[in-house]
Design a protein around this motif. Sequence first.
Motif, PDB file in Angstrom:
ATOM      1  N   ARG A 119       9.707 -15.900   3.606  1.00 28.59           N
ATOM      2  CA  ARG A 119       9.595 -15.842   2.021  1.00 28.59           C
ATOM      3  C   ARG A 119      10.071 -15.039   1.352  1.00 28.59           C
ATOM      4  NH1 ARG A 119       3.228 -17.674   1.381  1.00 28.59           N
ATOM      5  NH2 ARG A 119       4.131 -18.020  -0.730  1.00 28.59           N
ATOM      6  N   PRO A 120      11.186 -15.035   0.602  1.00 26.00           N
ATOM      7  CA  PRO A 120      12.106 -14.125  -0.167  1.00 26.00           C
ATOM      8  C   PRO A 120      11.192 -13.289  -1.148  1.00 26.00           C
ATOM      9  CG  PRO A 120      13.212 -15.796   0.048  1.00 26.00           C
ATOM     10  CD  PRO A 120      12.183 -16.372   0.581  1.00 26.00           C
ATOM     11  N   SER A 121      10.176 -14.210  -1.538  1.00 23.53           N
ATOM     12  CA  SER A 121       9.251 -13.667  -2.860  1.00 23.53           C
ATOM     13  C   SER A 121       8.635 -12.507  -2.212  1.00 23.53           C
ATOM     14  CB  SER A 121       8.361 -14.845  -3.325  1.00 23.53           C
ATOM     15  OG  SER A 121       7.396 -15.091  -2.233  1.00 23.53           O
ATOM     16  N   PHE A 122       8.354 -12.378  -1.111  1.00 23.61           N
ATOM     17  CA  PHE A 122       7.522 -11.298  -0.447  1.00 23.61           C
ATOM     18  C   PHE A 122       8.051 -10.038  -0.465  1.00 23.61           C
ATOM     19  CE2 PHE A 122       3.304 -12.619   1.409  1.00 23.61           C
ATOM     20  CZ  PHE A 122       3.275 -13.827   0.953  1.00 23.61           C
ATOM     21  N   VAL A 123       9.526 -10.212  -0.497  1.00 22.33           N
ATOM     22  CA  VAL A 123      10.728  -8.939  -0.443  1.00 22.33           C
ATOM     23  C   VAL A 123      10.488  -8.413  -1.889  1.00 22.33           C
ATOM     24  CG1 VAL A 123      13.009  -8.170  -0.455  1.00 22.33           C
ATOM     25  CG2 VAL A 123      11.961  -9.940   1.301  1.00 22.33           C
ATOM     26  N   GLU A 124      10.421  -9.140  -3.214  1.00 20.08           N
ATOM     27  CA  GLU A 124      10.124  -8.658  -4.356  1.00 20.08           C
ATOM     28  C   GLU A 124       8.816  -8.066  -4.448  1.00 20.08           C
ATOM     29  OE1 GLU A 124       9.764 -10.382  -8.962  1.00 20.08           O
ATOM     30  OE2 GLU A 124      10.562 -11.605  -7.395  1.00 20.08           O
ATOM     31  N   ARG A 125       7.803  -8.621  -3.891  1.00 19.58           N
ATOM     32  CA  ARG A 125       6.523  -8.000  -3.961  1.00 19.58           C
ATOM     33  C   ARG A 125       6.399  -6.549  -3.356  1.00 19.58           C
ATOM     34  NH1 ARG A 125       2.650 -12.799  -2.133  1.00 19.58           N
ATOM     35  NH2 ARG A 125       1.214 -11.350  -1.903  1.00 19.58           N
ATOM     36  N   ALA A 126       7.211  -6.389  -2.016  1.00 19.79           N
ATOM     37  CA  ALA A 126       7.183  -5.205  -1.499  1.00 19.79           C
ATOM     38  C   ALA A 126       7.996  -4.167  -2.125  1.00 19.79           C
ATOM     39  CB  ALA A 126       7.863  -5.438  -0.027  1.00 19.79           C
ATOM     40  N   GLU A 127       9.018  -4.572  -3.003  1.00 23.78           N
ATOM     41  CA  GLU A 127       9.736  -3.633  -3.741  1.00 23.78           C
ATOM     42  C   GLU A 127       8.968  -3.273  -5.021  1.00 23.78           C
ATOM     43  OE1 GLU A 127      12.384  -2.310  -3.480  1.00 23.78           O
ATOM     44  OE2 GLU A 127      13.276  -3.375  -1.730  1.00 23.78           O
ATOM     45  N   ASP A 128       8.009  -4.105  -5.378  1.00 25.57           N
ATOM     46  CA  ASP A 128       6.921  -3.809  -6.428  1.00 25.57           C
ATOM     47  C   ASP A 128       5.932  -2.861  -6.153  1.00 25.57           C
ATOM     48  OD1 ASP A 128       8.225  -5.289  -8.268  1.00 25.57           O
ATOM     49  OD2 ASP A 128       7.040  -7.080  -8.159  1.00 25.57           O
ATOM     50  N   ALA A 129       5.469  -2.969  -4.677  1.00 21.51           N
ATOM     51  CA  ALA A 129       4.781  -2.055  -4.225  1.00 21.51           C
ATOM     52  C   ALA A 129       5.332  -0.673  -4.160  1.00 21.51           C
ATOM     53  CB  ALA A 129       4.128  -2.285  -2.806  1.00 21.51           C
ATOM     54  N   ARG A 130       6.393  -0.484  -3.575  1.00 23.75           N
ATOM     55  CA  ARG A 130       7.187   0.685  -3.561  1.00 23.75           C
ATOM     56  C   ARG A 130       7.365   1.425  -5.004  1.00 23.75           C
ATOM     57  NH1 ARG A 130      12.934   1.473  -0.741  1.00 23.75           N
ATOM     58  NH2 ARG A 130      11.524   1.443   1.222  1.00 23.75           N
ATOM     59  N   ALA A 131       7.897   0.511  -6.226  1.00 18.18           N
ATOM     60  CA  ALA A 131       7.828   0.968  -7.411  1.00 18.18           C
ATOM     61  C   ALA A 131       6.561   1.742  -8.098  1.00 18.18           C
ATOM     62  CB  ALA A 131       8.237  -0.238  -8.578  1.00 18.18           C
ATOM     63  N   LEU A 132       5.220   0.821  -7.563  1.00 18.71           N
ATOM     64  CA  LEU A 132       4.077   1.372  -7.891  1.00 18.71           C
ATOM     65  C   LEU A 132       3.814   2.700  -7.395  1.00 18.71           C
ATOM     66  CD1 LEU A 132       1.950  -1.672  -7.833  1.00 18.71           C
ATOM     67  CD2 LEU A 132       2.525  -0.539  -9.707  1.00 18.71           C
ATOM     68  N   ALA A 133       4.247   2.894  -5.897  1.00 20.71           N
ATOM     69  CA  ALA A 133       4.235   4.398  -5.391  1.00 20.71           C
ATOM     70  C   ALA A 133       4.905   5.183  -6.196  1.00 20.71           C
ATOM     71  CB  ALA A 133       4.501   4.198  -4.078  1.00 20.71           C
ATOM     72  N   GLU A 134       6.072   5.069  -6.660  1.00 24.37           N
ATOM     73  CA  GLU A 134       6.895   6.045  -7.264  1.00 24.37           C
ATOM     74  C   GLU A 134       6.368   6.337  -8.633  1.00 24.37           C
ATOM     75  OE1 GLU A 134      11.096   4.785  -7.572  1.00 24.37           O
ATOM     76  OE2 GLU A 134      10.976   4.646  -5.363  1.00 24.37           O
ATOM     77  N   ARG A 135       5.833   5.282  -9.313  1.00 23.84           N
ATOM     78  CA  ARG A 135       5.125   5.484 -10.768  1.00 23.84           C
ATOM     79  C   ARG A 135       3.834   6.377 -10.510  1.00 23.84           C
ATOM     80  NH1 ARG A 135       3.474   0.283 -14.291  1.00 23.84           N
ATOM     81  NH2 ARG A 135       2.667   1.189 -16.125  1.00 23.84           N
ATOM     82  N   LEU A 136       2.878   5.943  -9.393  1.00 26.23           N
ATOM     83  CA  LEU A 136       1.790   6.643  -9.207  1.00 26.23           C
ATOM     84  C   LEU A 136       2.198   8.288  -9.050  1.00 26.23           C
ATOM     85  CD1 LEU A 136      -1.292   6.478  -8.528  1.00 26.23           C
ATOM     86  CD2 LEU A 136      -0.791   6.157  -6.339  1.00 26.23           C
ATOM     87  N   ALA A 137       3.215   8.571  -8.197  1.00 28.55           N
ATOM     88  CA  ALA A 137       3.606   9.674  -7.961  1.00 28.55           C
ATOM     89  C   ALA A 137       3.968  10.741  -8.869  1.00 28.55           C
ATOM     90  CB  ALA A 137       4.669   9.880  -6.956  1.00 28.55           C
ATOM     91  N   ALA A 138       4.675   9.938 -10.011  1.00 23.84           N
ATOM     92  CA  ALA A 138       5.421  10.451 -11.230  1.00 23.84           C
ATOM     93  C   ALA A 138       4.044  10.973 -12.092  1.00 23.84           C
ATOM     94  CB  ALA A 138       6.179   9.708 -11.990  1.00 23.84           C
ATOM     95  N   ALA A 139       3.019  10.061 -12.039  1.00 23.30           N
ATOM     96  CA  ALA A 139       1.918  10.247 -13.073  1.00 23.30           C
ATOM     97  C   ALA A 139       0.729  11.423 -12.478  1.00 23.30           C
ATOM     98  CB  ALA A 139       1.309   8.983 -13.183  1.00 23.30           C
ATOM     99  N   GLY A 140       0.906  11.753 -11.054  1.00 26.96           N
ATOM    100  CA  GLY A 140      -0.128  12.883 -10.925  1.00 26.96           C
ATOM    101  C   GLY A 140      -0.300  12.764  -9.342  1.00 26.96           C
ATOM    102  N   GLY A 141       0.052  11.560  -8.319  1.00 26.16           N
ATOM    103  CA  GLY A 141      -0.223  11.430  -7.335  1.00 26.16           C
ATOM    104  C   GLY A 141      -1.306  10.732  -7.052  1.00 26.16           C
ATOM    105  N   ASP A 142      -1.752  10.771  -5.817  1.00 25.00           N
ATOM    106  CA  ASP A 142      -3.089   9.994  -5.297  1.00 25.00           C
ATOM    107  C   ASP A 142      -4.326  10.114  -6.003  1.00 25.00           C
ATOM    108  OD1 ASP A 142      -1.330   9.502  -3.091  1.00 25.00           O
ATOM    109  OD2 ASP A 142      -2.657  10.270  -1.519  1.00 25.00           O
ATOM    110  N   LEU A 143      -5.045   9.237  -6.482  1.00 22.83           N
ATOM    111  CA  LEU A 143      -6.283   9.306  -7.128  1.00 22.83           C
ATOM    112  C   LEU A 143      -7.433   9.180  -6.396  1.00 22.83           C
ATOM    113  CD1 LEU A 143      -7.297   9.392  -9.901  1.00 22.83           C
ATOM    114  CD2 LEU A 143      -6.905   6.844 -10.155  1.00 22.83           C
ATOM    115  N   PRO A 144      -8.122  10.320  -6.308  1.00 28.62           N
ATOM    116  CA  PRO A 144      -9.706  10.227  -5.420  1.00 28.62           C
ATOM    117  C   PRO A 144     -10.340   8.944  -5.916  1.00 28.62           C
ATOM    118  CG  PRO A 144      -9.021  12.183  -6.238  1.00 28.62           C
ATOM    119  CD  PRO A 144      -8.083  11.464  -7.177  1.00 28.62           C
ATOM    120  N   HIS A 145     -10.810   8.316  -5.010  1.00 22.48           N
ATOM    121  CA  HIS A 145     -11.736   7.062  -5.287  1.00 22.48           C
ATOM    122  C   HIS A 145     -12.774   6.809  -4.315  1.00 22.48           C
ATOM    123  CE1 HIS A 145      -8.377   5.891  -2.431  1.00 22.48           C
ATOM    124  NE2 HIS A 145      -9.392   5.074  -1.880  1.00 22.48           N
TER     125      HIS A 145
END
Length: 237
Positions: A119-145
């Motif tokens: 399912r090619p759509s899962f590749v796009e979703r995987a790339e989005d997960a990576r993009a969110l990781a980069e976004r999170l790192a740029a905003a301050g990194g891991d969030l305690p929860h």
Amino acid sequence: MGYRYALERQDNSVLASGHVLRSAPGFPGFPVRLADELFRRAMVHTGDGSVRLWDPCCGSGYLATVLGLLHRDRISSVRASDADPDAVQLAARNLRLLTAEGLAEREEELRRSARDFGRPSFVERAEDARALAERLAAAGGDLPHEAAVADVFSSEEVGADLVVTDVPYGEMTHWLGDVPENPLAALFASLGRVLPAHAVVVVTARTRRIALPEGVLALERVRVGNRAAALVRARDL
């Protein structure tokens, strides 16, 4: 695809329930734009600095996780609780996406699904997960929860500066446990007991208007589509 890609997705479709964040039958999502708007409105009343966020009716943890990913720079910790152990189990998996390791695991899971099921759509979703990781790192990194099984009507003191919660509305979601005759009024009373006086409470539901306890004035009211929200100060509850 990377951090720039995530920011350019103005509709925040990367945060849709079931895309990167996990979903399950019986656990509805929440409009991302409304979540963003309510958080921004609430922050006007919290003052400068970051906040400790709590969702006491968290369900899948979707709302708390979305806010953590959108506003990592203004949130210092996230707590999600619910009376339903199954909900908390799912919420814990979503809250793990507030860490680089959790997003890396999700990316690999989606890539594996793309390979195994073709399912090619899962590749796009995987790339989005990576993009969110980069976004999170740029905003301050891991969030305690933390995710916890807890009855909102009998909670102990909680060190939170901001509550944002979407309460059960009787279609897909329901109150659990020893439910008072007026659960919304009991929710407000409980939050008034357990929160610091300065905390801001945002309650939303699928209704025309959030009924506040007698004598309590809203800081703001919001109505979007079939949802209404009210912002109040904990000390007024």
